[in-house]
Scaffold this motif. Sequence first.
Motif, PDB file in Angstrom:
ATOM      1  N   ASP A 102      13.284   3.730  11.681  1.00 48.58           N
ATOM      2  CA  ASP A 102      14.613   4.163  12.123  1.00 48.58           C
ATOM      3  C   ASP A 102      14.739   4.071  13.643  1.00 48.58           C
ATOM      4  O   ASP A 102      15.763   3.629  14.176  1.00 48.58           O
ATOM      5  N   LEU A 103      13.687   4.511  14.349  1.00 46.71           N
ATOM      6  CA  LEU A 103      13.718   4.479  15.811  1.00 46.71           C
ATOM      7  C   LEU A 103      13.861   3.048  16.319  1.00 46.71           C
ATOM      8  O   LEU A 103      14.685   2.766  17.197  1.00 46.71           O
ATOM      9  N   ALA A 104      13.050   2.136  15.768  1.00 44.51           N
ATOM     10  CA  ALA A 104      13.121   0.735  16.201  1.00 44.51           C
ATOM     11  C   ALA A 104      14.501   0.153  15.917  1.00 44.51           C
ATOM     12  O   ALA A 104      15.054  -0.597  16.735  1.00 44.51           O
ATOM     13  N   GLU A 144       0.817  -1.219   0.000  1.00 47.18           N
ATOM     14  CA  GLU A 144       0.000   0.000   0.000  1.00 47.18           C
ATOM     15  C   GLU A 144       0.850   1.268   0.000  1.00 47.18           C
ATOM     16  O   GLU A 144       0.318   2.373   0.007  1.00 47.18           O
ATOM     17  N   GLY A 145       2.167   1.124   0.020  1.00 48.56           N
ATOM     18  CA  GLY A 145       3.052   2.288  -0.052  1.00 48.56           C
ATOM     19  C   GLY A 145       3.448   2.892   1.279  1.00 48.56           C
ATOM     20  O   GLY A 145       4.042   3.978   1.321  1.00 48.56           O
ATOM     21  N   ALA A 146       3.146   2.205   2.380  1.00 51.42           N
ATOM     22  CA  ALA A 146       3.456   2.773   3.693  1.00 51.42           C
ATOM     23  C   ALA A 146       4.947   3.002   3.878  1.00 51.42           C
ATOM     24  O   ALA A 146       5.364   3.912   4.590  1.00 51.42           O
ATOM     25  N   ILE A 147       5.768   2.161   3.236  1.00 54.97           N
ATOM     26  CA  ILE A 147       7.220   2.247   3.419  1.00 54.97           C
ATOM     27  C   ILE A 147       7.785   3.568   2.927  1.00 54.97           C
ATOM     28  O   ILE A 147       8.871   3.992   3.340  1.00 54.97           O
ATOM     29  N   SER A 148       7.052   4.264   2.062  1.00 55.68           N
ATOM     30  CA  SER A 148       7.544   5.532   1.525  1.00 55.68           C
ATOM     31  C   SER A 148       7.084   6.735   2.348  1.00 55.68           C
ATOM     32  O   SER A 148       7.475   7.865   2.072  1.00 55.68           O
ATOM     33  N   ARG A 149       6.275   6.491   3.371  1.00 52.34           N
ATOM     34  CA  ARG A 149       5.778   7.592   4.202  1.00 52.34           C
ATOM     35  C   ARG A 149       6.841   8.012   5.216  1.00 52.34           C
ATOM     36  O   ARG A 149       7.416   7.173   5.912  1.00 52.34           O
ATOM     37  N   PRO A 150       7.109   9.321   5.332  1.00 55.68           N
ATOM     38  CA  PRO A 150       8.137   9.781   6.275  1.00 55.68           C
ATOM     39  C   PRO A 150       7.878   9.357   7.715  1.00 55.68           C
ATOM     40  O   PRO A 150       8.816   9.021   8.446  1.00 55.68           O
ATOM     41  N   THR A 180      17.183  -1.056  18.871  1.00 57.85           N
ATOM     42  CA  THR A 180      17.603  -2.454  18.911  1.00 57.85           C
ATOM     43  C   THR A 180      19.126  -2.564  18.878  1.00 57.85           C
ATOM     44  O   THR A 180      19.732  -3.306  19.650  1.00 57.85           O
ATOM     45  N   LEU A 181      19.755  -1.806  17.978  1.00 56.43           N
ATOM     46  CA  LEU A 181      21.211  -1.860  17.868  1.00 56.43           C
ATOM     47  C   LEU A 181      21.891  -1.327  19.128  1.00 56.43           C
ATOM     48  O   LEU A 181      22.888  -1.892  19.595  1.00 56.43           O
TER      49      LEU A 181
END
Length: 276
Positions: free
Chosen positions: A105-107, A92-98, A111-112
């Motif tokens: 990025d936060l997750a 659905e394109g969610a991966i392109s939403r800021p 984790t790292l």
Amino acid sequence: MIRSRTLLLGMALAGLCACGGKAPEVAAPETALRFAPENAVAVTVNGEAISEALLVRLARGRGLDLADARQREQALDLAVETVLLAQDAIAEGAISRPDVQTELDLARIQTLAARNLADARAGMKLGDEDLRSYYEKITARTGAQELHLRNVLYADEAAARAAVVPAAASGDFGAWMAGLGAAEGVQARDLGWANTTQLPPELAQAALELPDGGISAAPVQTRFGWHVFQRVASRPFSPPPFEEVREGIRKQAGDEFLEEKLAALRARARIERESR
């Protein structure tokens, strides 16, 4: 005519390849699972493999026991549904939403960072000699007495200085603290018994210079604010034996080691804050 032009185009492209020309790179499609399975595959969803290791982590987070057949099925269903929802979100394109990218990025960094700290702590090799040395350093800092303090905290120096005289003249610091002190201060409370390492260092130093029953002649500043306080009483303090606090000492030494690691990382880093 069209057929001949198509043939010529095909020959031209073939010539480019033969001469070392690069074909346009095609970006790999986004997937819900980014990395190869850690170990044996438990289930595959639309070509994406969910490993046993991932299933174990997911089950642990939900309190499911994989040794129980029914609970294992619950965990598998949950894993499949989670991947299906993630795959659908990508479609659905969610991966392109800021906002989604920020959450990802936060997750990732959390984790790292957590893994880095856990590995650093696990890599510490502290024998009895190291722990005893750290114990002696800590007990030397705690001193041989505990102090009982009452304290009123102020946000600014002027208010704290204005409170010193009425606090000293009250004749009953506890009553003054509960009345006027509590009304004008940010916080007013009995701190109970504490050794000097449990107090802000500036407050501890000032308290050690007072006699029992004494009230601070001037406010003391710490990172929390400005303190007007009374040293109610003092008593001898003996630290618990090493054997009783061995594991606590190990954790405290680990915490200090990690603080030093973070301080070293910050010292080496180029950190540029944006002005606002």
